[in-house]
Design a protein around this motif. Structure first.
Motif, PDB file in Angstrom:
ATOM      1  N   GLY A 263      12.583  23.526   2.109  1.00 32.62           N
ATOM      2  CA  GLY A 263      11.156  23.047   2.177  1.00 32.62           C
ATOM      3  C   GLY A 263      10.577  22.703   3.328  1.00 32.62           C
ATOM      4  N   PHE A 264       9.160  22.943   3.391  1.00 31.41           N
ATOM      5  CA  PHE A 264       8.667  22.700   4.739  1.00 31.41           C
ATOM      6  C   PHE A 264       7.511  21.635   4.679  1.00 31.41           C
ATOM      7  CE2 PHE A 264       5.185  23.519   7.703  1.00 31.41           C
ATOM      8  CZ  PHE A 264       5.819  23.726   8.883  1.00 31.41           C
ATOM      9  N   ILE A 265       7.563  20.740   5.375  1.00 31.47           N
ATOM     10  CA  ILE A 265       6.281  19.752   5.413  1.00 31.47           C
ATOM     11  C   ILE A 265       5.417  19.806   6.486  1.00 31.47           C
ATOM     12  CG2 ILE A 265       5.842  17.184   5.144  1.00 31.47           C
ATOM     13  CD1 ILE A 265       8.495  16.832   3.640  1.00 31.47           C
ATOM     14  N   PRO A 266       4.327  20.371   6.477  1.00 30.22           N
ATOM     15  CA  PRO A 266       3.205  20.544   7.580  1.00 30.22           C
ATOM     16  C   PRO A 266       2.896  19.245   8.299  1.00 30.22           C
ATOM     17  CG  PRO A 266       2.090  21.062   5.533  1.00 30.22           C
ATOM     18  CD  PRO A 266       3.618  20.871   5.073  1.00 30.22           C
ATOM     19  N   GLY A 267       2.643  19.192   9.401  1.00 24.06           N
ATOM     20  CA  GLY A 267       2.202  17.976  10.004  1.00 24.06           C
ATOM     21  C   GLY A 267       3.203  16.942  10.385  1.00 24.06           C
ATOM     22  N   MET A 268       4.594  17.063   9.889  1.00 23.61           N
ATOM     23  CA  MET A 268       5.477  16.065  10.312  1.00 23.61           C
ATOM     24  C   MET A 268       6.070  16.331  11.617  1.00 23.61           C
ATOM     25  SD  MET A 268       8.924  15.471   7.817  1.00 23.61           S
ATOM     26  CE  MET A 268       7.926  14.548   6.688  1.00 23.61           C
ATOM     27  N   ARG A 269       6.403  15.100  12.227  1.00 24.87           N
ATOM     28  CA  ARG A 269       6.948  15.178  13.560  1.00 24.87           C
ATOM     29  C   ARG A 269       8.455  14.524  13.599  1.00 24.87           C
ATOM     30  NH1 ARG A 269       3.470  17.553  16.736  1.00 24.87           N
ATOM     31  NH2 ARG A 269       4.259  16.438  18.428  1.00 24.87           N
ATOM     32  N   PRO A 270       8.645  14.909  15.135  1.00 24.02           N
ATOM     33  CA  PRO A 270      10.215  14.147  15.105  1.00 24.02           C
ATOM     34  C   PRO A 270      10.012  12.515  15.174  1.00 24.02           C
ATOM     35  CG  PRO A 270       9.731  15.880  16.781  1.00 24.02           C
ATOM     36  CD  PRO A 270       8.401  15.531  15.748  1.00 24.02           C
TER      37      PRO A 270
ATOM     38  N   MET B 110       0.890  -1.319  -0.006  1.00 25.70           N
ATOM     39  CA  MET B 110       0.005   0.083  -0.184  1.00 25.70           C
ATOM     40  C   MET B 110       0.815   1.241   0.257  1.00 25.70           C
ATOM     41  SD  MET B 110      -2.871   1.214   2.878  1.00 25.70           S
ATOM     42  CE  MET B 110      -3.534   2.538   2.667  1.00 25.70           C
ATOM     43  N   THR B 111       0.652   2.104  -0.940  1.00 16.12           N
ATOM     44  CA  THR B 111       1.445   3.491  -1.097  1.00 16.12           C
ATOM     45  C   THR B 111       0.720   4.387  -0.426  1.00 16.12           C
ATOM     46  OG1 THR B 111       0.335   3.977  -3.216  1.00 16.12           O
ATOM     47  CG2 THR B 111       2.310   2.755  -3.417  1.00 16.12           C
ATOM     48  N   THR B 112       1.683   5.466   0.220  1.00 14.01           N
ATOM     49  CA  THR B 112       1.073   6.681   0.909  1.00 14.01           C
ATOM     50  C   THR B 112       1.365   7.573  -0.024  1.00 14.01           C
ATOM     51  OG1 THR B 112       3.195   7.001   1.894  1.00 14.01           O
ATOM     52  CG2 THR B 112       1.688   5.432   3.132  1.00 14.01           C
ATOM     53  N   PRO B 113       0.377   8.773   0.098  1.00 16.57           N
ATOM     54  CA  PRO B 113       0.317   9.720  -0.633  1.00 16.57           C
ATOM     55  C   PRO B 113       1.726  10.727  -0.498  1.00 16.57           C
ATOM     56  CG  PRO B 113      -1.260   9.970   1.018  1.00 16.57           C
ATOM     57  CD  PRO B 113      -0.874   8.571   1.047  1.00 16.57           C
ATOM     58  N   THR B 114       2.136  11.295  -1.486  1.00 13.23           N
ATOM     59  CA  THR B 114       3.229  12.108  -1.192  1.00 13.23           C
ATOM     60  C   THR B 114       3.113  13.451  -0.454  1.00 13.23           C
ATOM     61  OG1 THR B 114       4.253  11.332  -3.400  1.00 13.23           O
ATOM     62  CG2 THR B 114       5.083  13.422  -2.243  1.00 13.23           C
ATOM     63  N   PRO B 115       3.760  13.658   0.719  1.00 17.83           N
ATOM     64  CA  PRO B 115       3.442  14.659   1.701  1.00 17.83           C
ATOM     65  C   PRO B 115       3.536  16.146   0.717  1.00 17.83           C
ATOM     66  CG  PRO B 115       4.854  13.158   2.716  1.00 17.83           C
ATOM     67  CD  PRO B 115       4.978  12.797   1.265  1.00 17.83           C
ATOM     68  N   LEU B 116       2.751  17.043   0.905  1.00 14.04           N
ATOM     69  CA  LEU B 116       2.967  18.351   0.381  1.00 14.04           C
ATOM     70  C   LEU B 116       3.972  19.177   1.139  1.00 14.04           C
ATOM     71  CD1 LEU B 116      -0.861  19.627   0.838  1.00 14.04           C
ATOM     72  CD2 LEU B 116       0.192  18.714  -1.098  1.00 14.04           C
ATOM     73  N   ILE B 117       4.647  19.758   0.260  1.00 15.56           N
ATOM     74  CA  ILE B 117       5.841  20.390   0.778  1.00 15.56           C
ATOM     75  C   ILE B 117       5.896  21.928   0.050  1.00 15.56           C
ATOM     76  CG2 ILE B 117       7.314  19.581  -1.182  1.00 15.56           C
ATOM     77  CD1 ILE B 117       9.700  19.689   0.723  1.00 15.56           C
ATOM     78  N   PHE B 118       6.254  22.769   1.079  1.00  7.96           N
ATOM     79  CA  PHE B 118       6.061  24.372   0.727  1.00  7.96           C
ATOM     80  C   PHE B 118       7.550  25.027   0.813  1.00  7.96           C
ATOM     81  CE2 PHE B 118       1.947  22.931   2.207  1.00  7.96           C
ATOM     82  CZ  PHE B 118       1.016  23.502   1.745  1.00  7.96           C
ATOM     83  N   GLU B 119       7.496  25.972   0.483  1.00  7.66           N
ATOM     84  CA  GLU B 119       8.825  26.607   0.186  1.00  7.66           C
ATOM     85  C   GLU B 119       9.915  26.703   1.484  1.00  7.66           C
ATOM     86  OE1 GLU B 119       9.336  31.392   0.458  1.00  7.66           O
ATOM     87  OE2 GLU B 119       7.986  30.644  -1.113  1.00  7.66           O
ATOM     88  N   GLY B 120       9.163  27.002   2.827  1.00  7.30           N
ATOM     89  CA  GLY B 120       9.911  27.028   3.834  1.00  7.30           C
ATOM     90  C   GLY B 120      10.814  27.998   4.102  1.00  7.30           C
ATOM     91  N   ARG B 121      11.945  27.782   4.942  1.00  7.18           N
ATOM     92  CA  ARG B 121      12.908  28.895   5.097  1.00  7.18           C
ATOM     93  C   ARG B 121      14.331  28.205   4.686  1.00  7.18           C
ATOM     94  NH1 ARG B 121      10.042  27.743   9.431  1.00  7.18           N
ATOM     95  NH2 ARG B 121      12.147  27.449  10.659  1.00  7.18           N
TER      96      ARG B 121
END
Length: 700
Positions: free
Chosen positions: A65-72, A1-12
């Motif tokens: 890039g910034f990935i929202p919702g990602m955790r340590p 089962m594949t998981t959707p590619t996380p959204l990535i934004f430009e970040g800092r």
């Protein structure tokens, strides 16, 4: 089962590394010459590469890039695209998974396989060939970390350098053979018995051999050996996984907090002069694949090859602003986030080398000296490398202290009985003033050592004339040859009581000289217990009982002597003054505070200093406090270093109502001074052959 590619934004673009902000993770990595950068995300167990995501933004030379919702806990790595042209210095190969240079945790160590190389192993073109094999199955993963830690009331001890006694230890070797919980890891150092042991001995700072994540060299693994010391850094922000009992970086922070609670500072041995990637035939782990021409110094005229001032195959390009930034960010991270108290810089001459040679005003030193975080911790330079003009003892700018190998060699040679060593010992006894007394540097600049990890242990200094490194698998070719040791009659172990007694006395004298000298004393862990490495003076690959300190069968009587000497030093500030002592008037207060005496009680003459057969040095030290006359308890100390036969010593004359009191004698170390009247010395007095004696001037 594949998981959707996380959204990535430009970040800092700052900070570099993977940074969790409570809402997600910002990724930022430097590469000046890459044409494309991919972030690789792995499954929770790190085994499957789930996604490859192009970094969406580049600001200058930082991809981010910034990935929202990602955790340590997220496992990740990079793949860098760009030219593969080794002769031009470019070695980009997106088939190679790369560690984040700013990763705060790694899942493990590389597993050696030809796929780790950017070129095809065995190809006739060598490193000019291009390898398409994926290295990910053999690479550790970088891990997103939140390094927050509940420090409570932790406060750095901030020991004055004049009060410092450094204890060099290996994380594993210091506790592996004990019954302590988590023996061989950071937490093993943090146990109550270990803290009690160090504080009882009088240690104020523990200097740890490299704890940054490091690699076991392939040639060692193929011989069934490992990189024990750790001078092959893989990541400058991550603690090595082998020292983490549960894999959590908080274990290191907990260890620092515990050591601080006992009043003990933590100094890290750090290796910013090179990395574990070796020369052009080495692996591609991180720096080489991200931007070879930026991270490394390459040879003029042919960028295929590396400048090798370090003897390891490569040299970091500290003059590049982003490489210097990485080093500075790493140092500040270990101070501000991990709470360490100082650093010992391996091959520090390399860090100060510019295109025109070593420069005490090089960018690295200037960056350190202007940094308010780093100027507040202890900084110790190993003042040499194998590059041009590599030996720079005495040349480093304040506030750097310097490891003093000349102290080691001079003191060993004096007690071995070499000719002409009295004047050499005199210089070292006073902080090696000939090298360090300039530019306002204090006497504590000289970090005095008799032994350290790279060489003989103290027990072996008096037991072997030759190195015995056969176990390293290099036919005894490795390791130093000029060791200035003396086996006192038999090479190695012996049952001869007379030889054993001489060896013990020589150890006492060497340790006493170390702890009675001006400067900052540096002890090798295990020397106080008589630890031997069986004549191996380069045990860098010996992760076994040869290097592990064994408390069972140790020389606990000798430890009592070391403890007594450290206590003597602590209780007599005259032995650890900040200002250099001088036999002529001091510039500061115009008072003489150092006198050199002959055994007959008359001042030393020029011809005495030049006498190659002289074996006795007598020194009177007074306080540098500005007090112009005798009177206070700490007015004067009289030291005798006798490497010859027994003789009578006439102590200096003193005013009415004062007298010389005997404090210590290596020939009778168990004698304690309780009754001042009984211990007052009548002059002349006898000093045993090959012994050190200490006297203090006191009111009677």
């Amino acid at each position: 089962m594949t998981t959707p590619t996380p959204l990535i934004f430009e970040g800092r673009a700052s900070p570099l590394g993977a940074t969790f902000d409570g809402h997600g993770v910002n990724f930022a990595v430097f590469s000046q010459h890459a044409t494309r950068m991919q972030l690789c995300l792995f499954s929770e167990d790190g085994k499957r590469e789930m996604h490859r995501i192009d970094m969406p933004e580049r600001t200058g030379d930082v991809w981010h890039g910034f990935i929202p919702g990602m955790r340590p806990g997220q496992k990740y790595g990079y793949r860098a695209f760009g030219p593969y042209a080794p002769e031009d210095g470019f070695r980009f190969n997106p088939n190679k998974l790369l560690i984040d240079p700013y990763a705060k945790r790694l899942t493990g160590h590389p597993v050696w396989n030809d796929a780790l190389m950017g070129y095809k192993v065995g190809d006739p073109d060598g490193d000019l060939s291009f390898c398409e094999r994926d290295s990910a199955p053999f690479m550790p993963r970088s891990v997103v970390e939140d390094p927050s830690f509940s420090w409570g009331h932790d406060q750095p001890p901030r020991r004055h350098i004049a009060d410092t006694v450094i204890y060099e230890a290996h994380v594993k070797g210091a506790t592996k053979l004990t019954n302590l919980p988590h023996a061989g890891t950071f937490l093993g150092l943090a146990t109550d018995p270990m803290l009690d042991y160090l504080t009882d001995l009088g240690i104020t700072a523990i200097q740890l051999l490299p704890v940054h994540a490091f690699v076991n060299d392939r040639f060692l693994v193929e011989k069934g050996l490992v990189n024990y010391w750790g001078y092959q850094t893989l990541g400058f922000f991550a603690p090595d996984p082998r020292y983490l009992a549960s894999g959590e970086i908080a274990e290191f922070q907990q260890t620092v907090a515990r050591l601080h609670s006992a009043g003990i500072e933590v100094i890290l041995d750090v290796v910013y002069n090179h990395t574990c990637e070796g020369d052009q035939m080495g692996p591609t782990f991180a720096f080489r694949g991200l931007d070879n021409t930026s991270y490394y110094r390459l040879t003029d005229g042919n960028a295929r090859y590396y400048v090798n001032d370090t003897g390891t195959g490569n040299t970091l390009n500290v003059e590049h602003p982003m490489v210097l930034r990485m080093i500075m960010d790493s140092l500040r991270y270990w101070v501000e986030v991990m709470h360490v108290d100082g650093f010992r810089f391996d091959l520090c001459a390399t860090l100060g080398r510019t295109a025109t040679g070593f420069d005490p005003g090089a960018a690295f030193f200037d960056a350190i000296r202007q940094d308010p975080v780093l100027t507040d911790v202890k900084l110790i330079a190993e003042p040499w490398d194998i590059g041009p003009g590599g030996y720079q003892l005495g040349s480093f700018p304040p506030p750097f202290l310097e490891l003093n190998d000349r102290f080691r060699d001079g003191v060993r040679r004096f007690w071995r009985g070499d000719d002409g060593m009295v004047s050499v010992l005199a210089d070292h006894l006073t902080g090696t003033a000939g090298k360090f007394d300039h530019s306002g540097r204090p006497a504590t600049t000289s970090v005095n050592k008799i032994t350290s990890h790279d060489g003989f242990t103290l027990a072996d200094v008096v037991s072997y004339n030759e190195k015995h490194n056969e176990a390293n698998g290099e036919n005894n070719r490795d390791g130093h040859d000029a060791n200035y040791t003396d086996n006192l009659g038999v090479e190695g172990p012996t049952d001869d009581a007379e030889i054993l007694a001489k060896r013990l006395q020589r150890r006492r004298n060497l340790m006493a000289t170390l702890l009675l000298s001006q400067g900052t004393p540096f002890l090798l862990a295990g020397d106080e217990l008589g630890h031997s490495q069986k004549g191996n003076n380069n045990a860098y690959c010996q992760d076994n009982e040869l290097t592990w300190i064994n408390p069972r069968g140790a020389d606990w009587e000798f430890r009592k002597l070391v403890r007594k000497l450290i206590t003597l030093r602590r209780e007599h500030p005259i032995l650890r003054q900040k200002h250099f002592l001088h036999a002529k008037e001091r510039v500061i207060d115009g008072i003489e505070d150092l006198f050199w005496w002959r055994a007959d009680g008359t001042p030393m003459r020029v011809e005495d200093w030049q006498d190659p057969a002289l074996r006795t040095l007598c020194a009177e030290m007074r306080t540098a406090s500005g007090t112009p006359h005798y009177g206070a308890r700490e007015d004067a100390i009289f030291l005798v270093f006798n490497a010859g036969p027994a003789l009578e010593i006439t102590l200096p004359k003193v005013p009415e109502g004062m007298g010389w009191v005997h404090l210590f004698d290596t020939a009778a170390p168990d004698t304690d001074v309780h009754d001042r009247d009984a211990s007052t010395v009548r002059t002349p007095c006898e000093v045993a052959g090959e012994a050190v004696q200490v006297f203090e001037l006191q009111k009677l």
